[in-house]
Design a protein around this motif. Sequence first.
Motif, PDB file in Angstrom:
ATOM      1  N   GLY A 273       6.730   4.468   4.427  1.00  0.00           N
ATOM      2  CA  GLY A 273       5.546   5.266   4.520  1.00  0.00           C
ATOM      3  C   GLY A 273       4.880   6.212   4.244  1.00  0.00           C
ATOM      4  O   GLY A 273       3.562   6.585   4.994  1.00  0.00           O
ATOM      5  N   LEU A 274       4.647   6.171   3.416  1.00  0.00           N
ATOM      6  CA  LEU A 274       3.215   6.794   2.979  1.00  0.00           C
ATOM      7  C   LEU A 274       1.789   6.097   2.990  1.00  0.00           C
ATOM      8  O   LEU A 274       0.683   6.470   3.167  1.00  0.00           O
ATOM      9  N   GLN A 275       2.061   4.200   3.084  1.00  0.00           N
ATOM     10  CA  GLN A 275       1.242   3.861   3.314  1.00  0.00           C
ATOM     11  C   GLN A 275       0.758   4.185   5.035  1.00  0.00           C
ATOM     12  O   GLN A 275      -0.607   3.875   4.895  1.00  0.00           O
ATOM     13  N   GLN A 276       1.141   4.014   6.004  1.00  0.00           N
ATOM     14  CA  GLN A 276       1.427   4.549   7.112  1.00  0.00           C
ATOM     15  C   GLN A 276       0.791   5.618   7.498  1.00  0.00           C
ATOM     16  O   GLN A 276      -0.207   5.710   8.142  1.00  0.00           O
ATOM     17  N   LYS A 277       1.047   6.878   6.395  1.00  0.00           N
ATOM     18  CA  LYS A 277       0.082   8.432   6.453  1.00  0.00           C
ATOM     19  C   LYS A 277      -1.126   8.279   6.137  1.00  0.00           C
ATOM     20  O   LYS A 277      -1.868   8.591   6.777  1.00  0.00           O
ATOM     21  N   LEU A 278      -1.492   7.384   4.978  1.00  0.00           N
ATOM     22  CA  LEU A 278      -2.431   7.019   5.000  1.00  0.00           C
ATOM     23  C   LEU A 278      -3.592   6.249   5.577  1.00  0.00           C
ATOM     24  O   LEU A 278      -4.289   6.889   6.327  1.00  0.00           O
ATOM     25  N   ARG A 279      -3.176   5.537   6.995  1.00  0.00           N
ATOM     26  CA  ARG A 279      -3.845   5.153   7.533  1.00  0.00           C
ATOM     27  C   ARG A 279      -4.159   5.867   9.023  1.00  0.00           C
ATOM     28  O   ARG A 279      -4.755   5.686   9.665  1.00  0.00           O
ATOM     29  N   VAL A 280      -3.120   6.548   8.727  1.00  0.00           N
ATOM     30  CA  VAL A 280      -3.427   7.731  10.549  1.00  0.00           C
ATOM     31  C   VAL A 280      -4.282   8.944   9.745  1.00  0.00           C
ATOM     32  O   VAL A 280      -5.281   8.989  10.636  1.00  0.00           O
ATOM     33  N   LEU A 281      -4.801   9.166   8.159  1.00  0.00           N
ATOM     34  CA  LEU A 281      -5.711   9.647   7.857  1.00  0.00           C
ATOM     35  C   LEU A 281      -6.939   9.216   7.702  1.00  0.00           C
ATOM     36  O   LEU A 281      -7.586  10.243   8.195  1.00  0.00           O
ATOM     37  N   PHE A 282      -6.432   8.289   7.467  1.00  0.00           N
ATOM     38  CA  PHE A 282      -8.065   7.486   7.115  1.00  0.00           C
ATOM     39  C   PHE A 282      -8.520   6.750   8.863  1.00  0.00           C
ATOM     40  O   PHE A 282      -9.653   6.844   9.574  1.00  0.00           O
ATOM     41  N   GLY A 283      -7.726   6.830   9.380  1.00  0.00           N
ATOM     42  CA  GLY A 283      -7.752   6.094  11.434  1.00  0.00           C
ATOM     43  C   GLY A 283      -8.111   5.478  11.139  1.00  0.00           C
ATOM     44  O   GLY A 283      -8.322   4.449  11.942  1.00  0.00           O
ATOM     45  N   LEU A 284      -7.099   3.798  10.204  1.00  0.00           N
ATOM     46  CA  LEU A 284      -7.486   3.064   9.748  1.00  0.00           C
ATOM     47  C   LEU A 284      -6.493   1.850   9.769  1.00  0.00           C
ATOM     48  O   LEU A 284      -5.626   2.118   8.907  1.00  0.00           O
ATOM     49  N   PRO A 285      -5.679   0.979  10.587  1.00  0.00           N
ATOM     50  CA  PRO A 285      -4.732   0.696  11.101  1.00  0.00           C
ATOM     51  C   PRO A 285      -4.459  -0.413   9.561  1.00  0.00           C
ATOM     52  O   PRO A 285      -3.518  -1.249   9.866  1.00  0.00           O
ATOM     53  N   GLY A 286      -4.971  -1.356   9.059  1.00  0.00           N
ATOM     54  CA  GLY A 286      -5.149  -2.133   8.064  1.00  0.00           C
ATOM     55  C   GLY A 286      -5.283  -2.181   7.555  1.00  0.00           C
ATOM     56  O   GLY A 286      -4.944  -3.071   6.415  1.00  0.00           O
ATOM     57  N   ILE A 287      -5.192  -1.060   6.852  1.00  0.00           N
ATOM     58  CA  ILE A 287      -5.259  -0.686   5.306  1.00  0.00           C
ATOM     59  C   ILE A 287      -4.146  -0.999   4.606  1.00  0.00           C
ATOM     60  O   ILE A 287      -2.881  -0.500   4.966  1.00  0.00           O
ATOM     61  N   LYS A 288      -4.076  -1.153   3.331  1.00  0.00           N
ATOM     62  CA  LYS A 288      -2.953  -1.081   2.262  1.00  0.00           C
ATOM     63  C   LYS A 288      -3.571  -0.418   1.032  1.00  0.00           C
ATOM     64  O   LYS A 288      -4.338   0.335   1.122  1.00  0.00           O
ATOM     65  N   PHE A 289      -1.814   0.364   0.530  1.00  0.00           N
ATOM     66  CA  PHE A 289      -2.307   1.406  -0.019  1.00  0.00           C
ATOM     67  C   PHE A 289      -1.407   0.969  -1.501  1.00  0.00           C
ATOM     68  O   PHE A 289       0.001  -0.093  -1.418  1.00  0.00           O
ATOM     69  N   GLY A 290      -1.938   1.176  -2.925  1.00  0.00           N
ATOM     70  CA  GLY A 290      -1.494   0.861  -4.007  1.00  0.00           C
ATOM     71  C   GLY A 290      -1.255   2.069  -4.937  1.00  0.00           C
ATOM     72  O   GLY A 290      -2.093   2.947  -4.879  1.00  0.00           O
ATOM     73  N   MET A 291      -0.679   1.941  -5.117  1.00  0.00           N
ATOM     74  CA  MET A 291      -0.022   3.162  -6.791  1.00  0.00           C
ATOM     75  C   MET A 291       0.635   2.598  -7.810  1.00  0.00           C
ATOM     76  O   MET A 291       1.633   1.881  -8.424  1.00  0.00           O
ATOM     77  N   ALA A 292      -0.301   2.920  -9.322  1.00  0.00           N
ATOM     78  CA  ALA A 292       0.176   2.407 -10.489  1.00  0.00           C
ATOM     79  C   ALA A 292      -0.101   3.719 -11.632  1.00  0.00           C
ATOM     80  O   ALA A 292      -0.914   4.298 -11.907  1.00  0.00           O
ATOM     81  N   SER A 293       0.931   3.681 -12.632  1.00  0.00           N
ATOM     82  CA  SER A 293       1.226   4.927 -13.693  1.00  0.00           C
ATOM     83  C   SER A 293      -0.068   3.659 -14.821  1.00  0.00           C
ATOM     84  O   SER A 293       0.327   2.445 -14.769  1.00  0.00           O
ATOM     85  N   CYS A 294      -0.659   4.438 -15.535  1.00  0.00           N
ATOM     86  CA  CYS A 294      -1.264   4.812 -16.624  1.00  0.00           C
ATOM     87  C   CYS A 294      -0.536   4.191 -18.031  1.00  0.00           C
ATOM     88  O   CYS A 294      -0.478   5.632 -18.326  1.00  0.00           O
ATOM     89  N   PRO A 295       0.085   3.816 -18.510  1.00  0.00           N
ATOM     90  CA  PRO A 295       0.742   3.844 -19.985  1.00  0.00           C
ATOM     91  C   PRO A 295      -0.138   3.769 -20.210  1.00  0.00           C
ATOM     92  O   PRO A 295      -1.381   3.283 -20.934  1.00  0.00           O
ATOM     93  N   ALA A 296      -0.024   4.284 -22.266  1.00  0.00           N
ATOM     94  CA  ALA A 296      -0.841   4.434 -23.417  1.00  0.00           C
ATOM     95  C   ALA A 296      -0.938   2.738 -23.390  1.00  0.00           C
ATOM     96  O   ALA A 296       0.083   1.804 -23.180  1.00  0.00           O
ATOM     97  N   MET A 297      -1.873   2.342 -23.894  1.00  0.00           N
ATOM     98  CA  MET A 297      -2.492   0.548 -24.375  1.00  0.00           C
ATOM     99  C   MET A 297      -1.366   0.218 -25.568  1.00  0.00           C
ATOM    100  O   MET A 297      -1.243  -0.962 -24.586  1.00  0.00           O
ATOM    101  N   GLN A 298      -0.467   1.320 -25.659  1.00  0.00           N
ATOM    102  CA  GLN A 298       0.064   0.298 -26.672  1.00  0.00           C
ATOM    103  C   GLN A 298       1.252  -0.008 -26.129  1.00  0.00           C
ATOM    104  O   GLN A 298       2.216  -0.694 -26.431  1.00  0.00           O
ATOM    105  N   GLU A 299       2.039   0.326 -25.349  1.00  0.00           N
ATOM    106  CA  GLU A 299       2.931   0.354 -24.691  1.00  0.00           C
ATOM    107  C   GLU A 299       2.513  -0.517 -23.324  1.00  0.00           C
ATOM    108  O   GLU A 299       3.764  -1.039 -21.921  1.00  0.00           O
ATOM    109  N   PHE A 300       1.054  -0.833 -22.909  1.00  0.00           N
ATOM    110  CA  PHE A 300       0.669  -1.355 -21.584  1.00  0.00           C
ATOM    111  C   PHE A 300       1.472  -2.401 -21.174  1.00  0.00           C
ATOM    112  O   PHE A 300       1.374  -2.585 -20.171  1.00  0.00           O
ATOM    113  N   ASP A 301       1.614  -3.459 -21.851  1.00  0.00           N
ATOM    114  CA  ASP A 301       2.529  -4.662 -21.392  1.00  0.00           C
ATOM    115  C   ASP A 301       3.802  -4.654 -21.491  1.00  0.00           C
ATOM    116  O   ASP A 301       4.292  -5.329 -22.138  1.00  0.00           O
ATOM    117  N   THR A 302       4.666  -3.440 -21.875  1.00  0.00           N
ATOM    118  CA  THR A 302       6.523  -3.575 -21.809  1.00  0.00           C
ATOM    119  C   THR A 302       6.796  -3.115 -20.607  1.00  0.00           C
ATOM    120  O   THR A 302       5.911  -2.572 -19.780  1.00  0.00           O
TER     121      THR A 302
END
Length: 811
Positions: A273-302
């Motif tokens: 749903g968020l991806q579809q709304k971002l497509r509407v916001l940009f007016g571009l039907p083919g874009i993809k959306f991604g999001m990821a948290s940035c953990p502390a470096m010592q936890e990155f690989d857990t």
Amino acid sequence: MSNPRSRFHETVVSITNKDEIILSADKFPFRTTLSLSPLVAYWEKKVNTDPSCNIARVQELAGLLRKTPALLQPVEDISLIEQHISTVDILMEEIFPSALWENDLRATVVPFHFESFYATPRLEELKLLGGNYSEKLDIDNKTLLFRQTLTAYTIILDKFYNANFEVDKPFIFTIKDKFTQLERHYKLTIDLKFMDVKLKGELKPLKPQEINYLINRYNNLDLWMQKLPPENFEFSGFAIYDFTDVTMEQTISSLRYDLLEQNTVTSEESYQGLQQKLRVLFGLPGIKFGMASCPAMQEFDTSYARKIWNGLVLTQECDLRLSDLRGSIYEPVIKHGHTIIVEDLKLFTSPTLVEQLLLDKGVRNLIIAPLQYEGQIIGLLEVASPIPGELNALSIIRLKDVLPLFALALHRGLEELRSSIQNIVKEKYTAIHPVVEWRFTQAAINFLEKMERNATAEIEPIVFRDIYPLYGVSDVRNSAIERNKAIQGDLLDQLVLAKEVILAAKDNLPLPILDELIFKIDKFSQNIVSELGPDDEAQVLELLRLEVEPLFNHFLQLNPNTENAIRKYKNAITNPYHVVYNKRRAYEESLFLINETISSFLDREEEKAQQIFPHYFEKYKTDGLEYNIYIGSSLLNSGNFESIYLKNMRLWQLMLTCEIARRIQNLRATLKLPLEIAQLILVHSDPISIRFRLDEKKFDVDGGSNIRYEIIKKRLDKATVRDSEERLTQPGKIAIVYTQQKEATEYMRYIEFLQSEGYVEQDVEFLDVDEMQGVQGLRAIRVSVSFKEQLRHDIDAGDELLSIAQSASLN
């Protein structure tokens, strides 16, 4: 009738879809008629009031209207407009300026209807009105009918009762763009200046209180229809509908609403749903959306760190490590908070593993932006396109409007995850030392993941292997003996006071039973002086409370001379325990001050020690204080450990023990009961394992080979020097217990350093410890603490024990 307007403020009601609607009508209840008369009247007025008006044009219009008188009458058949379109075109010139004709989204409609009889080409092309208009609205048919009916009543109130009452909720129409097939949103603004409401019959009078009553019940339109029957009014003329493209505003508002919902950043459905709304916001039907948290470096690989990874390549299932991001387009985003725009990823001559994965997914054009919350980078957001250059610097302007919303949602998602983890930690483990909290968090995450797959999952054991223990105790010397002495003293004092009361009563009351009471008191006193038995205290108090104290009122009545003795007795037991408690209070206050002095000093210095090298620390208050320290690589998430830190910790512990002895020695002068402490350190060179016991909610040694260490700790408080009855621990001295000669060698090195610093005296005793149950072969070094007022280093003046110890252990 009187003008009630002064009694009303302008009332604006915001209608929501959650309002309870009371409306039994199934169609618009008022009669409506299309009429161009208000527009004709407008032109006539314009000629008389507007000097700039084109009079010739108006005269031409008047001539045309004389030829088509049907246009001056109510229009029952809209086809009449088409028949006389040239005349209507001239009439509409003021409403539809020719310069804006091609681009405006404007139409004229029958009052309270959604079918236009005159509209701009752009509006007709979009087909916002007519046909299935209700499917394009953001409300259902019942709510639409309710709002139209309520709006009609607001016009009636304004015209006939001078009560200004408005509805501010706009209509939003949504259609799909014919090229991109993405949703577009249009807000409808209604102009009613060419519409009028006419009264049919006599106007029903309404008092201001009645009008207020209706306004406060705006959702009950059945009530309104009873008070103001619709058949008494008719709306004629037409309305002007203006549409404005609000796609950007509506999409941002919808994103804000979605991102405030729970599980937005963890649900796959929400992500789509968020991806579809971002497509509407940009007016571009083919874009993809991604999001990821940035953990502390010592936890990155857990796995815990990747719980909120729904990126283009940073996913929960990916095999990427922190090292894979170095040198990639993600590094400046995560490390420095930069926003990155890649026009064409295929132009990279030496793509990293991450960039190659993006290309494999068909990504050519990419924006990566940091998500920041309260100045901290907590994640990143990706918008990608398969078409090079489709996303550019101008796209970032739109993205910046929504980045704070995504950051807030990600922060809430992380907080919800932390909360669920902490709930497990608190339920399973209670309070956890900060040094090992990472391991308990990891176990809680693994437990959550198992629970998702198996409802009967069990939490994994927490074991730390190959760690080094340090144990120390500062025990109040002869605390049990001193406690018994205090009880003896208080009981004897109370018995003496009781005897004085009875002796005073005997002067005027020579009863043999009183002599018997004195005999009992003397007998108890003699027994207590020689030795305090386990039941003596209870028996003495039973005698006093059941046989002596109940006689006090009788004594006072017969012999007033007993008043002084009774008052002294009662004053002595004025406390919550109702016994003489002076010596016990002195003991308890002294013990408390000793414990608090040791504990607060230990906490202060231990906090500093954590900054040098993290370690596990726990303490227990008894008649004194004992503590455990564990240090080693397995306790740390990083796993970095060197033996120098163990040596430093041992020297620090020995210096700390000296400082505790010095502080208690100085404290004794202020104590009501000058208690002494004796101190001991247990050395154990071999690493051990500890396991968290879920049933007891604490750490304990793990494995049969480590049990001996725990047994030694429990036996040491009764340890004596071999071939003597001398206690190993002595006031003013520190006993260092060991089993291996290399331990004695190491500690002698520390003792020589402390002798040079003035912490300990020159005399050093090497002792064998008497065998105890289950414990043989213990030896000890015993040193005397120096109580000189001034040492080379004053830690209260800013010198750090850890700094001194660290300097010594490095030499």
